[in-house]
Design an enzyme around this catalytic site. Structure first.
Site, PDB file in Angstrom:
ATOM      1  N   GLU A   1       0.837  -1.212   0.000  1.00 57.26           N
ATOM      2  CA  GLU A   1       0.000   0.000   0.000  1.00 57.26           C
ATOM      3  C   GLU A   1       0.869   1.258   0.000  1.00 57.26           C
ATOM      4  OE1 GLU A   1      -2.212   0.275   3.649  1.00 57.26           O
ATOM      5  OE2 GLU A   1      -3.478   1.924   2.938  1.00 57.26           O
TER       6      GLU A   1
ATOM      7  N   LYS B   1      -9.085   2.696  -2.326  1.00 61.55           N
ATOM      8  CA  LYS B   1      -9.382   2.097  -1.023  1.00 61.55           C
ATOM      9  C   LYS B   1     -10.716   2.615  -0.487  1.00 61.55           C
ATOM     10  CE  LYS B   1      -7.035   1.527   3.492  1.00 61.55           C
ATOM     11  NZ  LYS B   1      -5.801   1.892   4.238  1.00 61.55           N
TER      12      LYS B   1
ATOM     13  N   CYS C   1      -5.573  -2.993   2.388  1.00 65.10           N
ATOM     14  CA  CYS C   1      -5.446  -2.995   3.859  1.00 65.10           C
ATOM     15  C   CYS C   1      -6.784  -3.031   4.610  1.00 65.10           C
ATOM     16  CB  CYS C   1      -4.593  -1.807   4.292  1.00 65.10           C
ATOM     17  SG  CYS C   1      -3.648  -2.150   5.806  1.00 65.10           S
TER      18      CYS C   1
END
Lengths: 543, 543
Positions: free
Chosen positions: A45, A113, A149
């Protein structure tokens, strides 16, 4: 039969060094291609900025630099390999935490994300807007569902990726370590994989960044939630996962799985990694620390030597009238054991010079902690002078129990650039010291066995003014990590006197902690970005 | 003819002191009723916890304490007055930033803040979920549309309240000060009022909380955006707004409007308020500071005396070989002018004692900044000894220009609990000193006129190692407040050499600032929660 080789690139970016991180990415893909025949390479990430980039994200030239870096990657990355890498990206005015997919010189797709953590050490909503759409990319017939994540900690983005037709979930992470986090993470992945009946590839970064340390442990779990492949913790690593197609499903072949380590080894590795990266990434030649003959500085010295090697570590014993002979002997003994530079600088001349200068101002007053702090501050000044002259960073050596209750002197033993054991409770300091000695003797046994003392007054022992450390730490864990009230802690079986004393000290010492050096965070609630308390604070203990 | 008296309660809560803040609220309502015949009393945002409560919001007993406080308010607040007050509240599992409406012993309605700021110093998304619904409450025929702080900076929640039938918009705020904020705020309110053609009552808190300071300036603008009533800035105040009904609309009568003050007076008041509240709310007896004969400590001394009175201020001149005679004279002169406690403690014996102890370690090295830092650190140790012995907080005296480029010594002149001028650029330090002298002479003119010097080496002047302060500050404002790149600053007409030097210094000195005491924030980008930069940072200047 179709197969697919996906390489997990467990790397250590340098925050802010966008061109350098792009170079690392290009080199990594080449290596993954040459050594492992990678079809897909997955990097962590926000790899191009490093994690966390913090307010660098607000800089005007951030976007230009990223555009340049991505253009260079597109031009230089080897062909026929699909690369998935994280970076921030502004699209239609909004900034997103993205994963981009590069293939044959083209950035072919991007994912934003969706779940943006804004708790504990995380401030992602300060910068990013949440994405809303899944991304599935196909390569050699395998459909990869991309996640980032926190997305995988939530059910929704994971199910969305499945519903969009993913065969394999691929998640890019910058997931910081704390004690027990590796096993928590694995349990979560097992649960998510079973929930959607898909394999998950989880790529995490490693290395230290200010107070955060990343443990890696990149892995793949199969659709039944079984761990198939795992990279080591605490090291840069390229680890391939071989997928084969069986009855229309993509199944990871069982590969190498890094063995579990003991809790002590895991924690110790975190401390070594955090210190090593802070010193090296900041460009210090080495560290200097005060060696008192006590357990905290002894453990810190062992960590420093393991992180940097003995040549880069300089230890100083700074005795005063209250320094026991065994403290001097044990400090010298440990320095010799570890082969570090060592010198002895007595502080009496300076302490006495200060007391003479202050004699008129202090006339008629009683001796109190002022005189104790003065000793500690003379030591701090000496360490800083050595630091300035020799270009060595001062390593601070106070543990979490001390930092919690303020059992430390501002500008005294708290001086320094970094503290390897800042987030380690005293009881764990003992556990780590004993564990490290089982590997090889690095701390004289007497340092571990004798009762702890700050040696700032005659015959002083820590237990004169604090509960014993088993009790203290048990209260602190409940108050700091558990956010329990004093009453709830008392109800759990501790004495009201101890609990109120400890809780008040913790609240009152926020001002001290605010000026403490950073140090590696290894619990779920480190003193730093993790725990944001007011200094001026009218909160009183009580339910 | 119907009328309505709404009292704006511009108060200063103590963060964390929920029972105490509830008492303040009860007392305030009584006073507003007795003195102003209040129909409605409006208190600031999150008044019951104080703002910002930070991670106290995560404490287990927060909700119990608030329930108790609100029950006590319901029992004790005078009847027939409607009270609107801010507090956090958990409803169906989510925590909201709320405004509650209390009337005749009942909490009759609640509003949840919709726009949650999560930028600059604000972290509200760390704690709160956003509300989605407007709230309009009726009293004496007037329909009040309730809003909280950031809501009024957005168009949507304001229009929503109008659409729900509000006659008057009432907004509860905890809006921290920065230079020019009062006029920005007023322009915004004028615009919003015109947009929805409704009057707006804006209630803000005052006082200091750690690095934040709140200026008050509670006010009412009419439906045409015209300022009708305004409370003073920088003081606790109850100010009534009389509404009368005219042709079906509620119109505020023109009332008292606090006059505008000069930018210097405004900023100076912020610094005095910040320091006074930090010291008093923390329970310190007073402050001790080093008086060097330079402008920064001179201004800090004047602020301290204005905040605390001369009896609570202790100044120390700590001369060394490089201290000019005029520095000694001017320090003594200013201490006399202001009537503070004053003593002179020469540092030569301590400095020389350190140099002797370090002689062997330093053998063969050149003199460098190590020796300069040593002088500064001996002063720091003396101040801390006086602080410890006398229970006085050390006041740090470095300005923002110095903190930006690291022109300060860690554990030396940076020691202290609070810094009143931490966020004041050097050029503003001069402006404030000159302005304060026009009120009454508090700083010897020579201190303002002589060229600035740290006096840590023979004939040293700040301009030896830094651009002149006009240039330095102009670059810093662009880099720090404006997030401009080095290249953009150069393009604006500054020398590349100056710009690159300054920008690199700012980036490199993050580690120093991280250990600096808190101080009052007065710009849009203070060094604190406002500007979150990594310490380990590979970012290089360049576009």
């Amino acid at each position: 039969m179709q197969d697919l080789t996906l390489v997990m690139a467990q790397l250590d970016p340098l925050v802010g060094d966008i061109p350098g991180n792009a170079d690392r990415a290009i080199e990594t893909v080449r290596e993954a291609h040459l050594e492992h025949g990678a079809d897909v390479v997955v990097l962590p990430e926000l790899f191009l900025t490093g994690y966390p980039p913090e307010d660098l994200l607000l800089r005007a030239s951030m976007e230009t630099r990223l555009r340049d870096a991505r253009a260079r990657m597109a031009a230089k990355v080897v062909k026929d390999v699909m690369v998935v890498v994280g970076y921030p990206g502004r699209r239609e005015g909004q900034l997103y935490n993205m994963a981009g997919v590069l293939y044959n010189g083209e950035w072919i797709a991007e994912y934003a994300k969706q779940a943006l953590p804004n708790y504990l050490v995380f401030d992602e909503q300060r910068y990013f807007s949440p994405g809303t759409q899944p991304l599935v990319v196909e390569h050699k017939g395998a459909r990869l569902g991309i996640l980032i994540c926190e997305d995988v900690w939530k059910e929704e983005p994971v199910r969305q990726a499945r519903d969009a037709g993913a065969d394999i979930l691929v998640t890019l992470n910058a997931s910081p370590y704390h004690q027990n986090k590796p096993s928590e993470r694995l349990r979560l992945l097992e649960e998510r994989a079973r929930d959607v009946a898909l394999p998950i590839v989880y790529v995490n970064q490693i290395g230290g960044q200010d107070e955060l340390v990343f443990d890696g442990g990149s892995c793949c779990v199969d659709a039944h939630g079984k761990l198939a492949v795992q990279a080591p913790h605490w090291d840069i690593w390229l680890r391939p996962v071989q997928f084969i197609q069986e009855q229309g499903k993509w199944v990871p072949r069982e590969g190498e799985v890094d063995l579990d380590v003991s809790p002590e080894e895991d924690l110790y590795s975190a401390l070594v990694t955090g210190l090593r990266d802070y010193v090296n990434k900041s460009g210090f030649q080495g560290v200097v620390l005060g060696l008192s003959g006590g357990i905290d500085s002894a453990l810190s010295l062992a960590i420093a030597v393991d992180a940097l090697g003995p040549q880069r570590v300089h230890a100083v014993m700074m005795p005063y009238h209250y320094t026991a002979d065994i403290s001097r002997e044990d400090a010298a003994e440990q320095a010799k054991l570890l082969g570090v530079n060592y010198e002895v600088l007595p502080i009496a001349p300076m302490v006495e010079s200060f007391m003479e200068t202050l004699a008129a101002s202090f006339a008629g007053t009683e001796r109190d902690t002022t005189e104790e702090n003065l000793q500690s501050r003379c030591r701090g000044v000496l360490l800083m002078a050595l630091s300035n002259k020799k270009g060595l960073m001062v390593l601070t050596t106070g543990n979490k129990s001390e930092m919690a209750v303020g059992y430390a002197t501002l500008y005294g033993d708290m001086v320094g650039g970094y503290n390897a054991i800042k987030d380690v409770y005293k009881t764990w300091v003992y556990r780590l010291a004993s564990w490290r000695n089982t590997e090889s003797l690095v701390i004289p046994q007497r340092v571990i066995d004798r009762p702890p003392s700050a040696e700032l007054a005659p015959d002083q022992q820590d237990s004169d003014s604090l509960p014993d450390y088993d009790t203290l730490d048990a209260i602190l864990v409940r108050y700091i990590e558990g956010d329990m009230s004093a009453e709830a802690i008392i109800a759990a079986g501790f004495s009201a006197e101890d609990v109120y004393r400890v809780v008040k000290l913790v609240d009152r010492c926020e001002y001290k902690r605010r000026q403490a050096p950073v140090g590696v965070r290894v619990t779920q609630r480190g003193f730093g970005r993790d725990r944001r308390y007011p200094i001026v604070n009218g909160w009183q203990p009580g339910d």
